[in-house]
Design an enzyme around this catalytic site. Structure first.
Site, PDB file in Angstrom:
ATOM      1  N   SER A 184       3.344  -1.286  -4.236  1.00 26.22           N
ATOM      2  CA  SER A 184       4.160  -0.603  -3.230  1.00 26.22           C
ATOM      3  C   SER A 184       3.332   0.359  -2.388  1.00 26.22           C
ATOM      4  O   SER A 184       3.651   0.597  -1.220  1.00 26.22           O
ATOM      5  CB  SER A 184       5.292   0.172  -3.911  1.00 26.22           C
ATOM      6  OG  SER A 184       6.281  -0.695  -4.396  1.00 26.22           O
ATOM      7  N   HIS A 240      12.030   5.520  -3.013  1.00 25.62           N
ATOM      8  CA  HIS A 240      10.911   4.596  -2.822  1.00 25.62           C
ATOM      9  C   HIS A 240      10.431   4.574  -1.375  1.00 25.62           C
ATOM     10  O   HIS A 240       9.223   4.636  -1.099  1.00 25.62           O
ATOM     11  CB  HIS A 240      11.340   3.198  -3.263  1.00 25.62           C
ATOM     12  CG  HIS A 240      10.233   2.197  -3.314  1.00 25.62           C
ATOM     13  ND1 HIS A 240       9.944   1.338  -2.271  1.00 25.62           N
ATOM     14  CD2 HIS A 240       9.335   1.912  -4.292  1.00 25.62           C
ATOM     15  CE1 HIS A 240       8.927   0.566  -2.603  1.00 25.62           C
ATOM     16  NE2 HIS A 240       8.534   0.893  -3.825  1.00 25.62           N
ATOM     17  N   ASP A 293      12.544  -0.301   3.967  1.00 25.29           N
ATOM     18  CA  ASP A 293      12.662   0.100   2.563  1.00 25.29           C
ATOM     19  C   ASP A 293      13.986   0.826   2.346  1.00 25.29           C
ATOM     20  O   ASP A 293      14.953   0.573   3.062  1.00 25.29           O
ATOM     21  CB  ASP A 293      11.463   0.975   2.175  1.00 25.29           C
ATOM     22  CG  ASP A 293      11.013   0.741   0.743  1.00 25.29           C
ATOM     23  OD1 ASP A 293      11.724   1.197  -0.168  1.00 25.29           O
ATOM     24  OD2 ASP A 293       9.973   0.100   0.540  1.00 25.29           O
TER      25      ASP A 293
END
Length: 454
Positions: free
Chosen positions: A247, A87, A21
């Site tokens: 996610s 994120h 990520d």
């Protein structure tokens, strides 16, 4: 999750995991203790043959080294960039944030060790040519689980080969963005659609066990998990609530897989995947909508996995009708929500002692892009309008036995929350809500209650 851990028949062994990520906040108090440390210097992973060395003691590498797609500039700092979306930090916290350290929440798997590789830019810009060498490098370091909170598009040979050529790693991935429930089978989402025994495809379930913001598909999706109203890590050392987001689905299931590998490292990804799917809790809304027709049940997965591996259950008794573990969810009543002089006031009652968490969220408008509601910019001004709720601050309050607000017939307890951000600044004017949830001493969580402030 505590119930699942109580059932573990062996002490959990640490399991290296890859969250491919935007990077990880390496200084975060809930992630720093859970980082992998390289035992000796080795060649760095590279998408363009750039070379470099990862030194002993380091947790990983930054394969991209820039804040936007373009020429790569890899370096030895896989930190989630300051000022970015964070994120990767949020996703990692769901999977394996540290337990029992007095701050924040706790991830699913207390035995996860993060192999820190930065492979994505913000906005779901995750090039397959970058993911493949990251997978190869992490697998060579012993990573048994890889969590992907992005879609690849049509699979390129490099990423397909990287997944298939590492049969000892379970790849946990998602079928869609957060645009709502739809049948993804016709879209052939990847890597979900890859027919391999080491790929697990996970979508989102609603708090009432229904469909939610993620896709379904009896051929594409294996299981669903709830993703709303938990606490996870945020960039800069903070914490914030989770929402409906695929996610968060991948790392939730990846955390369960990490626990199973921790119980028996000799298990194959196919063993772990089958235990998670076969033990899923069947619910009507998911019947015919996924391979399992249900929602991940961590305790049931541990029980089934150990039965198949010949491992006796731990102190939890192995589940089933004779299980003495407390599994009763506390009931929660919340009223009020009026704001006056910088404070929001509530009346709260919970059926038993425990902790009540309040998460303040602000309503923001945005534009839908790449399956998400994003802040409005010049680049996406023509995209459809949408509404998103942004986390501002969380606060947990202990409700003790014999005090106001505890007991089914007790008087409510008055609670006041300062309308301030996590940094202590006064919140600007706008529309806010507070998401409230109770957790009892056994780890059982109540249904969430949402109060719009006025």
């Amino acid at each position: 999750m505590p119930q699942a851990l109580d059932l573990a028949g062996r002490p959990l062994q640490d399991v290296p995991v890859l969250v491919a990520d935007t990077g990880l906040d390496l200084q975060h108090p809930d992630l720093a203790p859970r980082l992998y440390a390289l035992p000796s210097a080795v060649a760095a992973p590279s998408a363009e043959g750039a070379g470099g060395t990862v030194q002993a003691g380091r947790p990983g590498w930054d394969l991209i080294g820039t804040n936007a797609p373009g020429a790569l500039a890899p370096d030895d700092d896989p930190d989630d960039p300051p000022g970015g979306s964070g994120h990767g930090t949020m996703v990692a916290g769901v999977l394996g944030a540290a337990w029992n350290n007095g701050v924040g929440g706790a991830g699913v798997a207390p035995n996860a060790r993060f192999v820190a590789l930065r492979t994505c830019w913000d906005g779901d810009e995750c090039f397959q040519s970058v993911q493949a060498p990251a997978i190869d490098w992490a697998a060579a370091r012993g990573a048994r689980v890889a969590s992907f909170s992005w879609l690849s598009g049509p699979l390129e040979d490099g990423l397909r080969d990287a997944i298939v050529s590492h049969p000892q790693t379970l790849f946990v991935t998602i079928p869609s963005g957060n645009g709502g429930a739809f049948d993804a089978d016709g879209d052939d989402p990847q890597p979900c659609g890859l027919d391999a025994p080491n790929v697990l495809c996970v979508s989102t379930s609603a708090p009432d066990d229904g469909l939610d913001c993620g896709a379904f598909g009896p051929r594409s999706v294996d299981v669903a998990v709830p993703t709303r109203n938990n606490i996870t890590t945020t960039n800069g050392g903070g914490f914030g609530p989770t929402s409906c987001a695929t996610s968060f689905a991948a790392p939730t299931a990846a955390g369960v897989a990490t626990i199973l590998f921790g119980i028996d490292p000799s298990a194959s990804p196919a063993d772990v995947r089958a235990a998670i799917i076969d033990s899923a809790r069947k619910v009507p809304a998911w019947a015919g909508k996924s391979t399992s027709g249900g929602i991940v049940d961590a305790a049931a997965a541990v029980t089934l996995f150990q039965q198949r591996r010949g491992i006796a259950p731990g102190n939890g008794g192995g589940g089933g009708a004779g299980d003495s573990q407390d599994r009763t969810k506390p009931s929660l009543t919340v009223g009020g929500g009026r704001v006056s002089r910088g404070f929001a006031s509530f009346s709260v009652r919970v059926s038993e002692p425990g902790t009540v968490r309040f998460a303040i969220e602000r309503r923001l408008s945005g534009r839908r892009a790449s399956g998400r509601c994003r802040p409005a910019t010049a680049a996406n001004r023509r995209r459809p309008r949408c509404v998103r709720w942004a986390a501002q601050r969380t606060q947990s309050i202990t409700f003790r036995d014999g005090t106001a607000g505890v007991g089914a017939d007790a008087k409510t307890r008055k609670v006041r929350l300062a309308m301030k951000s996590s940094s202590g600044k006064r919140l600007p004017s706008g529309t806010y809500r507070v998401v409230v949830r109770a957790t009892d001493a056994a780890g059982n969580r109540s249904a969430t209650r949402t109060v719009t402030l006025r």
